[in-house]
Write a protein that holds these residues in place. Structure first.
Motif, short mmCIF file in Angstrom:
data_model
loop_
_atom_site.label_atom_id
_atom_site.label_comp_id
_atom_site.label_asym_id
_atom_site.label_seq_id
_atom_site.Cartn_x
_atom_site.Cartn_y
_atom_site.Cartn_z
N LYS A 32 0.84 -1.20 0.00
CA LYS A 32 0.00 0.00 0.00
C LYS A 32 0.87 1.24 0.00
O LYS A 32 1.88 1.31 0.71
CB LYS A 32 -0.90 -0.02 1.23
N THR A 33 0.48 2.24 -0.80
CA THR A 33 1.21 3.51 -0.82
C THR A 33 0.43 4.66 -0.20
O THR A 33 0.99 5.50 0.49
CB THR A 33 1.61 3.89 -2.26
N VAL A 34 -0.89 4.72 -0.43
CA VAL A 34 -1.67 5.84 0.10
C VAL A 34 -3.16 5.48 0.09
O VAL A 34 -3.61 4.67 -0.70
CB VAL A 34 -1.43 7.11 -0.76
N SER A 35 -3.90 6.09 1.02
CA SER A 35 -5.36 6.00 1.04
C SER A 35 -5.92 7.42 1.03
O SER A 35 -5.35 8.32 1.65
CB SER A 35 -5.87 5.26 2.27
N VAL A 36 -7.04 7.61 0.34
CA VAL A 36 -7.66 8.94 0.20
C VAL A 36 -9.13 8.83 0.57
O VAL A 36 -9.86 8.00 0.01
CB VAL A 36 -7.52 9.46 -1.24
N PRO A 37 -9.62 9.65 1.51
CA PRO A 37 -11.05 9.61 1.88
C PRO A 37 -11.93 10.06 0.72
O PRO A 37 -11.61 11.01 0.00
CB PRO A 37 -11.13 10.61 3.05
N VAL A 38 -13.06 9.36 0.56
CA VAL A 38 -14.05 9.75 -0.46
C VAL A 38 -15.43 9.70 0.18
O VAL A 38 -15.56 9.72 1.41
CB VAL A 38 -13.95 8.85 -1.71
N GLY A 39 -16.48 9.59 -0.63
CA GLY A 39 -17.84 9.62 -0.10
C GLY A 39 -18.36 8.27 0.37
O GLY A 39 -17.59 7.30 0.49
N ASP A 40 -19.67 8.20 0.59
CA ASP A 40 -20.29 7.03 1.20
C ASP A 40 -20.41 5.86 0.22
O ASP A 40 -21.09 5.96 -0.80
CB ASP A 40 -21.68 7.42 1.72
N HIS A 41 -19.73 4.77 0.56
CA HIS A 41 -19.77 3.51 -0.17
C HIS A 41 -19.25 3.64 -1.60
O HIS A 41 -19.99 3.45 -2.58
CB HIS A 41 -21.19 2.93 -0.18
N PRO A 42 -17.95 3.92 -1.75
CA PRO A 42 -17.36 3.96 -3.10
C PRO A 42 -17.36 2.57 -3.72
O PRO A 42 -17.09 1.58 -3.05
CB PRO A 42 -15.94 4.46 -2.84
N GLN A 43 -17.66 2.51 -4.98
CA GLN A 43 -17.61 1.24 -5.71
C GLN A 43 -16.76 1.39 -6.96
O GLN A 43 -15.56 1.23 -6.91
CB GLN A 43 -19.03 0.73 -6.02
N ARG A 44 -17.36 1.76 -8.09
CA ARG A 44 -16.59 1.82 -9.31
C ARG A 44 -15.59 2.97 -9.29
O ARG A 44 -15.90 4.08 -8.84
CB ARG A 44 -17.53 2.00 -10.51
N VAL A 45 -14.39 2.72 -9.80
CA VAL A 45 -13.36 3.73 -9.98
C VAL A 45 -12.91 3.66 -11.44
O VAL A 45 -12.54 2.60 -11.93
CB VAL A 45 -12.14 3.48 -9.05
N ARG A 46 -12.97 4.78 -12.14
CA ARG A 46 -12.63 4.80 -13.56
C ARG A 46 -11.71 5.97 -13.90
O ARG A 46 -11.85 7.07 -13.37
CB ARG A 46 -13.90 4.96 -14.41
N LEU A 47 -10.78 5.73 -14.83
CA LEU A 47 -9.99 6.82 -15.37
C LEU A 47 -10.85 7.68 -16.28
O LEU A 47 -11.74 7.16 -16.98
CB LEU A 47 -8.81 6.27 -16.19
N GLY A 48 -10.61 8.98 -16.27
CA GLY A 48 -11.34 9.88 -17.14
C GLY A 48 -10.54 11.16 -17.37
O GLY A 48 -9.36 11.24 -17.01
N HIS A 49 -11.19 12.15 -17.97
CA HIS A 49 -10.53 13.44 -18.23
C HIS A 49 -11.48 14.59 -17.90
O HIS A 49 -12.69 14.47 -18.08
CB HIS A 49 -10.09 13.55 -19.69
N VAL A 50 -10.90 15.66 -17.43
CA VAL A 50 -11.60 16.92 -17.26
C VAL A 50 -10.75 18.00 -17.91
O VAL A 50 -9.59 17.77 -18.26
CB VAL A 50 -11.84 17.26 -15.76
N GLU A 51 -11.33 19.18 -18.11
CA GLU A 51 -10.53 20.27 -18.63
C GLU A 51 -9.45 20.65 -17.62
O GLU A 51 -9.64 20.53 -16.41
CB GLU A 51 -11.43 21.46 -18.96
N ALA A 52 -8.31 21.10 -18.12
CA ALA A 52 -7.13 21.31 -17.27
C ALA A 52 -7.39 22.26 -16.11
O ALA A 52 -6.85 22.08 -15.01
CB ALA A 52 -5.98 21.83 -18.12
#
Length: 417
Positions: free
Chosen positions: A389-409
């Motif tokens: 393990k390298t790092v953990s990051v808090p997110v919202g309630d009951h995370p399931q799918r994680v996907r790569l994507g893009h947003v504007e810079a």
């Protein structure tokens, strides 16, 4: 024979220069537009109805959050006005939702990074959300009463979504939401995968995972579970793969044939997949059409042996493979760990403690496996090279799918989110 005069030659030369200049300018503009996109990861917080946007590499720090149910009140009013929709809505809440509504299952960005497409199980739809405003661009109600896993084509222009109670996969234009086609599946279609050339879609049907008939001898009650392979252009069926036959052929008659998350090898000659109730995974050789290896992973002694306590028939749910195709990452959902497995030897690495990890994907740089810890409301990165393990990051309630994507810079989350 006509002769080009000097003045005419000069005009042609000027026109050619202008044309080439315009082409170069357009190419530069396109290159600049592409360079202005930022790669990120979307984390779907299923019970929250939000998606966290985090960095795709490094410290995976949070960038922003998106409300994926801005039309929640309108959808609930629509459901409450229809007795059948209300029954299914409550069935989802009290069944696969474990007492919660399922507001986001899967999500992808459009190629221009301006919108995010989300499947929303409890609302039985797919929506496109403008990432700048948080408003809905389009909405597509799926057949039946629940939407599920999605897949995006390699060119990013099409999205396939499972309609789990409709036994159908819809393929939509990702920008307009227009249906391009659909195809029939087994019972309760789940995972979708496009082949890397975009020519085929593989769909895995998992059957009824929320019944209590979980003993091997009544496994047949779960429904028709098989892989459907279709032509991605015509949506015509190419092949149906019934893993029941392949499992029985190697003596695994007590194993479920419900194919859960799956991942192709880099050359797409092998498929690695999980099945219901099994703490491990299997290797399927596509050319010979047979299961070639079975890997059993360690059991957590604290995990109940009562199958009815395992969420939606899961034991292990989440599998990914690094870009080189040398390492697999496995989410041991009910055993509360994740591990990196050497593909050549099938030897697992360290068991990284995790709270009900529900998905495994690959970081933008390909160096890490990123799992969603649905029981701890965080995502955790595991180094493919070391298995640590390298790092953990808090997110919202009951995370399931994680996907790569893009947003504007220069993207920031909409104020409404």
């Amino acid at each position: 024979m006509s002769v080009l005069r000097p003045g005419r030659l000069c005009s042609i030369a000027v026109a050619l220069a202008l044309t080439l200049g315009a082409t170069a300018t357009a190419a530069t503009a396109q290159s600049s537009a592409a360079a202005e996109l930022r790669e990120v990861m979307f984390v779907g917080n299923n019970w929250d109805g939000t998606a966290d946007v985090i960095k795709s590499t490094g410290d995976f720090a949070k960038i922003g959050r998106i409300n994926v149910v801005p039309d929640k009140e309108a959808r609930l009013a629509e459901i409450n006005a229809d007795p059948i929709k209300w029954i299914y809505f409550m069935a989802i809440r009290n069944g696969v939702g474990e007492g919660h509504d399922q507001f986001v299952d899967d999500m992808y960005s459009t190629p221009d990074g301006k919108s995010m497409v989300v499947s929303r199980p409890s609302f039985a739809d797919v929506v496109s959300i403008d990432l700048a405003t948080g408003n809905i661009n389009w909405r597509f109600p799926v057949s039946g009463y629940r939407s599920d896993h999605m897949a995006v084509s390699p060119d990013g222009t099409r999205v396939a979504v499972s309609a789990s109670t409709g036994n159908t996969v819809h393929v939509l234009d990702i920008n307009s939401g227009k249906q391009l086609g659909s195809f029939a599946t087994g019972d309760k279609p789940h995972e979708n995968i496009f082949t890397s050339d975009g020519k085929y879609i593989w769909n895995m049907a998992i059957g009824d995972v929320n019944t209590a008939l979980d003993d091997p001898w009544v496994d047949w009650t779960k429904g028709n579970r098989y892989i459907t392979v279709v032509d991605a252009a015509t949506f015509q069926q190419v092949k149906v793969i019934d893993m029941r036959q392949r499992l029985d052929a190697i003596g695994l008659t007590d194993y479920s044939d419900a194919v859960r998350p799956a991942a192709f090898s880099a050359d797409e000659s092998k498929l690695y997949f999980q099945v219901s109730f099994f703490n491990g995974f299997l290797e399927y050789d596509i050319a010979s059409d047979r299961i070639t290896r079975v890997k059993t992973l360690p059991k957590n002694p604290a995990t109940s042996t009562d199958r009815t306590t395992w969420v939606n028939d899961s034991r292990h749910h989440g599998i990914s493979i690094n870009p080189a195709g040398t390492k697999l990452c496995i989410a041991g959902t009910m055993d509360d760990y994740a591990t990196v497995v050497d593909r050549a030897t099938l030897q697992e690495g360290p068991l990284v403690t995790a709270s009900k990890p529900y998905w495994a994907t690959v970081s933008g740089d390909g160096k890490s496996c990123v799992i969603s810890e649905s029981g701890a409301d965080q995502v955790t990165a595991i180094d493919f090279a070391t298995g640590q393990k390298t790092v953990s990051v808090p997110v919202g309630d009951h995370p399931q799918r994680v996907r790569l994507g893009h947003v504007e810079a220069n993207w920031t989350a909409p104020s409404a989110s």
